[in-house]
Enzyme design. Structure first.
Site, PDB file in Angstrom:
ATOM      1  N   HIS A   1       0.837  -1.202   0.000  1.00 47.02           N
ATOM      2  CA  HIS A   1       0.000   0.000   0.000  1.00 47.02           C
ATOM      3  C   HIS A   1       0.869   1.248   0.000  1.00 47.02           C
ATOM      4  O   HIS A   1       1.921   1.301   0.637  1.00 47.02           O
ATOM      5  CB  HIS A   1      -1.025  -0.013   1.140  1.00 47.02           C
TER       6      HIS A   1
ATOM      7  N   ASP B   1       5.643   2.742   7.187  1.00 53.58           N
ATOM      8  CA  ASP B   1       4.289   2.238   6.874  1.00 53.58           C
ATOM      9  C   ASP B   1       3.613   3.167   5.877  1.00 53.58           C
ATOM     10  O   ASP B   1       2.977   4.120   6.288  1.00 53.58           O
ATOM     11  CB  ASP B   1       3.471   2.136   8.163  1.00 53.58           C
TER      12      ASP B   1
ATOM     13  N   GLU C   1      -5.416   1.804   1.988  1.00 58.21           N
ATOM     14  CA  GLU C   1      -5.269   0.644   2.890  1.00 58.21           C
ATOM     15  C   GLU C   1      -5.616   1.062   4.305  1.00 58.21           C
ATOM     16  O   GLU C   1      -6.254   0.320   5.049  1.00 58.21           O
ATOM     17  CB  GLU C   1      -3.827   0.111   2.832  1.00 58.21           C
ATOM     18  N   GLU C   2      -5.175   2.255   4.664  1.00 55.63           N
ATOM     19  CA  GLU C   2      -5.340   2.711   6.051  1.00 55.63           C
ATOM     20  C   GLU C   2      -6.800   3.005   6.406  1.00 55.63           C
ATOM     21  O   GLU C   2      -7.122   3.195   7.575  1.00 55.63           O
ATOM     22  CB  GLU C   2      -4.466   3.943   6.309  1.00 55.63           C
TER      23      GLU C   2
ATOM     24  N   ASP D   1       4.150  -4.912   3.572  1.00 55.26           N
ATOM     25  CA  ASP D   1       3.626  -3.795   4.355  1.00 55.26           C
ATOM     26  C   ASP D   1       4.494  -3.678   5.603  1.00 55.26           C
ATOM     27  O   ASP D   1       4.381  -4.499   6.513  1.00 55.26           O
ATOM     28  CB  ASP D   1       2.163  -4.095   4.710  1.00 55.26           C
TER      29      ASP D   1
ATOM     30  N   HIS E   1       2.078   4.807  12.722  1.00 51.62           N
ATOM     31  CA  HIS E   1       0.909   5.700  12.568  1.00 51.62           C
ATOM     32  C   HIS E   1       1.077   7.038  13.289  1.00 51.62           C
ATOM     33  O   HIS E   1       0.098   7.660  13.691  1.00 51.62           O
ATOM     34  CB  HIS E   1      -0.391   4.989  13.000  1.00 51.62           C
TER      35      HIS E   1
HETATM   36  N1  DPN Z   1      -0.985  -1.816   7.602  1.00 50.89           N
HETATM   37  C1  DPN Z   1      -0.801  -1.726   9.014  1.00 50.89           C
HETATM   38  C2  DPN Z   1      -2.075  -2.016   9.728  1.00 50.89           C
HETATM   39  O1  DPN Z   1      -3.010  -2.380   9.075  1.00 50.89           O
HETATM   40  O2  DPN Z   1      -2.167  -1.825  10.918  1.00 50.89           O
HETATM   41  C3  DPN Z   1       0.388  -2.467   9.519  1.00 50.89           C
HETATM   42  C4  DPN Z   1       0.382  -3.928   9.571  1.00 50.89           C
HETATM   43  C5  DPN Z   1       0.851  -4.694   8.521  1.00 50.89           C
HETATM   44  C6  DPN Z   1      -0.007  -4.557  10.715  1.00 50.89           C
HETATM   45  C7  DPN Z   1       0.908  -6.056   8.603  1.00 50.89           C
HETATM   46  C8  DPN Z   1       0.023  -5.921  10.814  1.00 50.89           C
HETATM   47  C9  DPN Z   1       0.509  -6.655   9.746  1.00 50.89           C
HETATM   48 ZN    ZN Z   2       0.684  -0.560   6.453  1.00 49.13          ZN
END
Ligand code: DPN
Ligand code: ZN
Length: 320
Positions: free
Chosen positions: A117, A129, A163-164, A192, A284
């Protein structure tokens, strides 16, 4: 693993010289992946940081920094000979895009897709991230082009939007593919967070994933086995963009260096870093900047990604 490794020097250009060939039993020899330049990956992350700086400090869905990120990656891919397109969707009242890039050639009925993402949260620039996965995949795609490799399988790359906001872009992409097009994607690899500052080395657990996912898991573990770096399996569940692919029955795999979870003493013992501290304490947050990256982890991860893509797609020794 039923594979033999031999060292060979090939007179097909300096980029290929001295590479290791990996010969699957009873199949034509295929090339092992090159060492991907982590400096180039970091340079792409620096571009994403600059984009955030110039656009209010983030690269979030619905904000100009996201669109600028898409434009940057797409420009690089177009110049490298990829066929790119944007998939447009609406989420939370704002337009978003996925960037899809196809490397011409290979068996179009046997696609290996890899994705990351590209959006950040509103709070910060999202350089780990997921500038890390986005930049790693970009550099791998550019390396495919520079080396002019032509794998047996067709290679596709995706940079997901929103994605977020709940895996919106990847879910939109998978759900809006024609059934026949979806059936051509025989595997999906997800990246990710690959450079967490207090890193763990996590490989997505194939348990509970569609049949065929174990092959992807093993391909992603191979580089770490060769390095002697231990990995742990992790069930990422619905927390990243492989989820929609898995729901569609497509084998999935991925790599991850950890987010908000605290590193244990046992993990610090085997991986180094600091126990009692999150894998990424800037997860984040506004401090997820260019300095929020462990370069050793990023380097190992991007090479592991390339190793998996090369071995799974079958890059012939006699590149043409
Ligand atoms: N993309 C982030 C999330 O959804 O919180 C980070 C993440 C990636 C967390 C892969 C867990 C596993
Ligand atoms: Zn992420």
């Amino acid at each position: 693993m039923g594979r033999t490794r031999t060292f060979t020097t090939l007179a097909v250009g300096s980029l290929l010289a001295g590479l290791i060939t990996v010969t699957p039993a009873s199949a034509a020899p295929v090339l092992a992946a090159p060492d991907i330049s982590v400096a180039n990956v970091q340079a792409h992350q620096a571009r994403l940081q600059t984009i955030a700086n110039q656009n209010g400090g983030n690269r979030a869905h619905g904000r100009p920094g996201f669109r600028a990120s898409i434009d940057f990656v797409q420009g690089q891919l177009n110049a490298a000979g990829y066929t790119t397109r944007l998939v447009q969707f609406t989420s939370n009242g704002a337009t978003g895009w996925d960037l899809i890039a196809d490397w011409p050639g290979g068996d179009g009925n046997n696609i290996l897709m890899s994705g990351s993402h590209l959006d950040s949260v509103n709070a910060g620039p999202g350089i780990n991230d997921n500038g890390s996965g986005s930049a790693a995949l970009l550099e791998i795609a550019l390396t495919v082009s520079r080396m002019n490799v032509h794998p047996q399988r067709h290679l596709r790359f995706g940079w997901w939007g929103a994605e977020e906001l709940g895996l919106v872009g990847s879910t939109f992409y998978v759900n809006n593919l024609a059934r026949t097009e979806r059936a051509k994607i025989k595997g999906y690899l997800n990246f990710d967070m690959l450079g967490s500052p207090n890193p763990g080395y996590f490989v997505y657990d194939s348990a509970g994933q569609p049949t065929g996912s174990t092959t992807l898991q093993h391909a992603l573990e191979a580089h770490f086995t060769a390095l002697g770096v231990p990995t742990e399996l992790i069930s990422v569940g619905g927390r990243s963009d492989h989820a929609a692919f898995a729901r569609a029955g497509i084998p999935t795999g991925g790599l991850f260096t950890g987010a908000e979870v605290i590193k244990t003493a046992a993990q610090a013992q085997k991986w180094g870093g600091t126990s009692g501290v999150a894998f990424d304490r800037c997860y984040h947050r506004s401090c997820d900047t260019s300095t929020n990256v462990n370069v050793t982890a990023l380097d190992r991860m991007v090479d592991a990604v390339a190793d998996a893509i090369w071995s799974l797609s079958g890059v012939p020794v006699a590149a043409h």
